[in-house]
Design a protein around this motif. Structure first.
Motif, mmCIF file in Angstrom:
data_model
loop_
_atom_site.group_PDB
_atom_site.id
_atom_site.type_symbol
_atom_site.label_atom_id
_atom_site.label_comp_id
_atom_site.label_asym_id
_atom_site.label_seq_id
_atom_site.Cartn_x
_atom_site.Cartn_y
_atom_site.Cartn_z
ATOM 1 N N VAL A 436 0.853 -1.181 0.000
ATOM 2 C CA VAL A 436 0.000 0.000 0.000
ATOM 3 C C VAL A 436 0.891 1.234 0.000
ATOM 4 O O VAL A 436 1.743 1.390 0.871
ATOM 5 C CB VAL A 436 -0.909 0.008 1.243
ATOM 6 C CG1 VAL A 436 -1.743 1.280 1.273
ATOM 7 C CG2 VAL A 436 -1.794 -1.229 1.232
ATOM 8 N N ALA A 463 -6.347 -1.741 -1.321
ATOM 9 C CA ALA A 463 -5.903 -0.689 -0.408
ATOM 10 C C ALA A 463 -7.038 -0.120 0.415
ATOM 11 O O ALA A 463 -7.097 1.068 0.664
ATOM 12 C CB ALA A 463 -5.237 0.426 -1.201
ATOM 13 N N PRO A 465 -8.097 -1.187 3.871
ATOM 14 C CA PRO A 465 -7.963 -2.085 5.021
ATOM 15 C C PRO A 465 -9.117 -2.000 5.976
ATOM 16 O O PRO A 465 -9.301 -2.889 6.782
ATOM 17 C CB PRO A 465 -6.658 -1.606 5.678
ATOM 18 C CG PRO A 465 -6.527 -0.178 5.256
ATOM 19 C CD PRO A 465 -7.111 -0.101 3.894
ATOM 20 N N ASP A 531 -5.667 5.423 10.647
ATOM 21 C CA ASP A 531 -5.481 4.014 10.335
ATOM 22 C C ASP A 531 -4.812 3.841 8.980
ATOM 23 O O ASP A 531 -3.937 2.989 8.796
ATOM 24 C CB ASP A 531 -6.826 3.294 10.354
ATOM 25 C CG ASP A 531 -7.477 3.328 11.718
ATOM 26 O OD1 ASP A 531 -6.733 3.446 12.698
ATOM 27 O OD2 ASP A 531 -8.714 3.270 11.791
ATOM 28 N N ASP A 532 -5.223 4.649 7.993
ATOM 29 C CA ASP A 532 -4.633 4.536 6.664
ATOM 30 C C ASP A 532 -3.157 4.901 6.696
ATOM 31 O O ASP A 532 -2.326 4.245 6.062
ATOM 32 C CB ASP A 532 -5.375 5.445 5.681
ATOM 33 C CG ASP A 532 -6.818 4.977 5.463
ATOM 34 O OD1 ASP A 532 -7.089 3.802 5.757
ATOM 35 O OD2 ASP A 532 -7.643 5.784 5.019
ATOM 36 N N ASP A 534 -1.163 4.649 9.223
ATOM 37 C CA ASP A 534 -0.432 3.621 9.948
ATOM 38 C C ASP A 534 -0.184 2.401 9.068
ATOM 39 O O ASP A 534 0.881 1.802 9.117
ATOM 40 C CB ASP A 534 -1.210 3.205 11.192
ATOM 41 C CG ASP A 534 -0.638 1.962 11.826
ATOM 42 O OD1 ASP A 534 0.533 2.014 12.231
ATOM 43 O OD2 ASP A 534 -1.354 0.949 11.904
ATOM 44 N N LEU A 535 -1.165 2.018 8.264
ATOM 45 C CA LEU A 535 -1.041 0.837 7.423
ATOM 46 C C LEU A 535 -0.386 1.134 6.084
ATOM 47 O O LEU A 535 -0.185 0.230 5.287
ATOM 48 C CB LEU A 535 -2.431 0.226 7.184
ATOM 49 C CG LEU A 535 -3.122 -0.291 8.453
ATOM 50 C CD1 LEU A 535 -4.522 -0.756 8.127
ATOM 51 C CD2 LEU A 535 -2.320 -1.410 9.084
ATOM 52 N N THR A 538 2.477 -1.158 4.149
ATOM 53 C CA THR A 538 2.272 -2.593 4.309
ATOM 54 C C THR A 538 1.637 -3.155 3.040
ATOM 55 O O THR A 538 1.237 -2.424 2.141
ATOM 56 C CB THR A 538 1.369 -2.887 5.511
ATOM 57 O OG1 THR A 538 0.095 -2.262 5.294
ATOM 58 C CG2 THR A 538 1.976 -2.314 6.785
ATOM 59 N N ALA A 543 -2.709 -5.230 5.367
ATOM 60 C CA ALA A 543 -3.564 -4.158 5.847
ATOM 61 C C ALA A 543 -4.959 -4.667 6.176
ATOM 62 O O ALA A 543 -5.553 -4.291 7.191
ATOM 63 C CB ALA A 543 -3.635 -3.046 4.800
ATOM 64 N N ALA A 547 -6.662 -4.789 9.936
ATOM 65 C CA ALA A 547 -7.961 -4.199 10.244
ATOM 66 C C ALA A 547 -8.894 -5.218 10.873
ATOM 67 O O ALA A 547 -9.639 -4.913 11.813
ATOM 68 C CB ALA A 547 -8.586 -3.622 8.972
ATOM 69 N N ARG A 603 -0.543 -1.924 12.588
ATOM 70 C CA ARG A 603 0.664 -2.656 12.207
ATOM 71 C C ARG A 603 1.272 -3.366 13.403
ATOM 72 O O ARG A 603 1.766 -4.498 13.282
ATOM 73 C CB ARG A 603 1.677 -1.680 11.600
ATOM 74 C CG ARG A 603 2.938 -2.370 11.098
ATOM 75 C CD ARG A 603 3.971 -1.370 10.633
ATOM 76 N NE ARG A 603 3.472 -0.530 9.558
ATOM 77 C CZ ARG A 603 4.234 0.352 8.906
ATOM 78 N NH1 ARG A 603 5.496 0.488 9.241
ATOM 79 N NH2 ARG A 603 3.715 1.099 7.951
ATOM 80 N N GLU A 655 5.799 -5.755 6.119
ATOM 81 C CA GLU A 655 5.942 -4.549 5.318
ATOM 82 C C GLU A 655 6.095 -4.825 3.833
ATOM 83 O O GLU A 655 5.630 -4.028 3.009
ATOM 84 C CB GLU A 655 7.147 -3.750 5.824
ATOM 85 C CG GLU A 655 6.975 -3.233 7.251
ATOM 86 C CD GLU A 655 8.174 -2.461 7.733
ATOM 87 O OE1 GLU A 655 9.192 -2.426 6.991
ATOM 88 O OE2 GLU A 655 8.113 -1.895 8.844
#
Length: 680
Positions: A436, A463, A465, A531-532, A534-535, A538, A543, A547, A603, A655
């Motif tokens: 992502v 993309a 999550p 959240d987006d 943070d992920l 990955t 992702a 979630a 993550r 990752e």
């Protein structure tokens, strides 16, 4: 000694002058409250003597008299609330003199050397600090019994209340880590504070400030009706106004008291106190590490370590072994520890450990089937093993909701159980997939930005999550019977233990990355920008799995809280909390007063669950064992030694979706990822 005496006198004089300033604020407030009554008395006296006569004066007399009565009633209400409100008291473990005669003797000897009153009692707190606390308020305990001779002295109780010495609160880690001489040196400036506290002006100012603070807290709760809310609001407003007027004077008064106590304490063990201050900082670091890395995982599993203070000694001893800067600290262990001043240090340590779980985690006040003590020797099996297997079970439940097959096509019989290969195969990124991309702030701010025509089809689907849906590749290989919605009423989800384990990196091997979060998961499932972000970076599958794990943890925690409060869990999609019901559904006493860590990111949750699954596979197929590291918490032992190289390989899988480094690590240890593991 002349300089020390002059410093003590200067500090005490500064504290007394500030105490008088606080009392003057109280006197001014009383004078303002009595002003309408004084005016009413003058008007009434003038009317009775025939000086102030006439219709205008009569109306003024009535108006001012009514106003005076209202102000006096309001003043009496404020004074009553301030006097009866219960000041806050720090939760502590009381130490009776019978259970620690040597400790009381040492404190009294220290008070005699400082020429100050001895503290009235001693208590322990699960913190690396020591202070004096006034507990003379009648609400803090039963009133003292009065002798027959006291009946003839009407001011006896008031005199005893003003003359009562405060309680000495000692941090329990100090007793176990420090030596007797070091503890005496550290407590010297604290005990010296009983001298200024005994001054009548300072004691009266402190009581007034504590009463105002307690009145503000008492009036902050909502009333049952409009009149009650109006009354609480008025009393609270007056109390806040008085507190603002006393704030500067109260702060300067406490600084003066501290300065006077510090100057007086220089005459006692001054050289040793400088060395002991180093132990204070070291004990604080070890205590914080022990709570966040070792105790917190156990609390989340429904177990509370019953020897936390013994654990902090072990942690600091291990630190002195690893760190060359702390080499000299271990040599102190040959001297007499301060915990020898207690008659039964084990029982006291157990009581402090239970209080620590109550304050930092919000656990029950008493032991029970779901809240049992655990010794350090049982910690690896009771906490580490169960926590890893619980996390692994949760990981496979989320994979079931995503429609991921338990066994690949053409797999051998008997391999359809929960395997590590299932996790690795699902998170492996194919050439057509890509991680992502990280969020570009410039692109987000450009409203005219157009999508890239060369983007790979389906990337936008991967993309997302926050949706908890399977990717197209997952759907192509998934079993239609296994693709079910995540529902708390699902029979498989209902097997989740009521008390969930802490699944932070503190609950995984010491080689795992240390994350700043705990298990207070708060995923609203709406795919927020946090959240987006943070992920970002990955893989799409990672992702989506992160979630799903966050949502599952949030549901389990909500169910646990509902069971603890005796209410049924809310149905999916409903709003809970004060916004939905209008009143709080939780009890303040059931919550941690001092939470240790903020919530984890998606993550970190995913990394912790994959690490737990790897550890379970290593234990079941390669003979590894769970262990406890005093500084890093749960750890994986292979042939009795820690493996500190797992975190890098797990991070690479999360990752980049590349399982090759982790598979090589597993092959080197002889772990068979295709074999099913035992879950809870």
């Amino acid at each position: 000694m002349t300089g020390i005496g002059g410093g003590v006198e200067l500090g005490a004089q500064a504290a007394r002058s500030r105490a008088l300033a606080v009392l003057r604020v109280r006197s001014r407030a009383l004078a303002v409250a009595l002003l309408p009554a004084a005016v009413a008395v003058i008007l009434l006296a003038g009317g009775s003597t025939g000086h102030l006569v006439g219709g205008g004066w009569d109306a003024a007399r009535w108006a001012v008299s009514v106003l005076a009565l209202l102000v006096l009633a309001a003043t009496a209400a404020v004074a009553l609330v301030v006097a009866r409100a219960r000041p806050a008291v720090t939760p502590t473990v009381a130490v009776a003199e019978e259970s620690a005669p040597d400790l009381y003797r040492m404190v009294r000897d220290l008070a005699d050397r400082l020429d100050v009153p001895a503290p009235s009692a001693i208590a322990l707190t699960p913190d690396c600090d020591s202070w004096l606390e006034d507990r003379t308020h009648p609400a803090h305990g039963p009133p003292p019994a009065r002798d027959q001779d006291d009946l003839s002295d009407p001011v006896g109780p008031a005199r005893r209340r003003s003359a009562a010495a405060p309680v000495l609160v000692i941090g329990s880690p100090f007793l176990w880590w420090m030596r007797v001489g070091e503890l005496r040196a550290v407590l010297a400036p604290v005990v010296a504070g009983t001298g200024p506290a005994a001054h009548p002006d300072i004691a009266a100012a402190r009581r007034f400030i504590r009463g105002l603070d307690a009145a503000v807290a008492a009036t902050s709760t909502e009333g049952r009706g409009p009149l009650a809310r109006a009354a609480r609001g008025g009393i609270g407003g007056v109390s806040r106004l008085l507190l603002r007027g006393c704030r500067v004077h109260a702060a300067e008064m406490e600084r003066g008291v501290a300065a006077a106590a510090a100057e007086r304490a220089q005459a006692v063990d001054y050289g040793l106190r400088i060395v002991a201050q180093e132990q204070v900082g070291l004990a604080y670091a070890g205590w914080d590490r022990l709570l966040t890395r070792v105790a917190l995982p156990a609390w989340r599993m429904g177990r509370w370590p019953s020897r936390l203070d013994v654990g902090v000694v072990a942690a600091l001893t291990e630190l002195s072994r690893r760190d060359r800067l702390a080499e000299g600290f271990a040599s102190r262990l040959g001297e007499r520890p301060a915990c020898d001043l207690l008659e039964e240090p084990g029982l006291m340590d157990e009581a402090v450990s239970l209080l620590a779980a109550r304050l930092f985690h919000g656990g029950p006040a008493e032991t029970g089937p779901d809240w049992a003590p655990v010794g350090w020797e049982e910690y690896p099996e009771e906490v580490v093993d169960r926590a890893w297997r619980t996390d692994a079970a949760r990981l496979h439940r989320v994979l079931d909701t995503l429609g991921v097959r338990r066994a690949a096509e053409g797999a051998a019989p008997g391999t359809d159980g929960p395997t590590l290969s299932r996790v690795l195969d699902h998170l492996t990124t194919t050439p057509a997939e890509a991680p992502v991309p990280a969020r570009d702030p410039a692109a987000d701010a450009d409203p005219d930005a157009t999508p890239d025509p060369d983007a790979t089809p389906g990337t936008a689907h991967h993309a997302t999550p926050g949706t908890g849906t399977a990717t197209p590749d997952d759907q192509a290989t998934s079993d239609p019977q296994a693709a079910t919605a995540s529902d708390p009423s699902d029979p498989q989800a209902a097997t989740t233990p009521d008390l969930q384990p802490l699944t932070t990196p503190d609950n995984q091997p010491a080689d795992a990355p240390a994350a700043p979060g705990n298990a207070d998961h708060s995923d609203d499932g709406n795919g927020t920008e946090d959240d987006d972000d943070d992920l970002a970076g990955t893989t799409p599958r990672g992702a989506a799995l992160a979630a799903g794990l966050s949502a599952q943890l949030a549901r389990e925690e909500a169910r646990t809280q509902a069971l603890a409060s005796g209410t049924a869990p809310p149905p999916p999609g409903t709003t809970t909390g004060p916004a939905a019901t209008g009143t709080a559904l939780w009890d303040d006493r059931a919550l941690p007063l001092l939470p240790l860590q903020p919530p984890r990111t998606g993550r970190e949750i995913l990394t912790a669950h994959i690490t737990a699954m790897v550890c379970c596979a290593a234990m079941d197929t390669a003979g590894a064992t769970p262990g406890l590291d005093w500084l890093d918490g749960p750890t994986l032992l292979v042939d009795g030694a820690r493996r500190a190289d797992l975190a890098l390989h797990v991070r690479s899988l999360v990752e980049t979706g590349d399982p090759a480094p982790l598979r090589a690590w597993l092959s080197d240890l002889g772990v068979r990822p295709e074999k099913p593991v035992r879950l809870v």
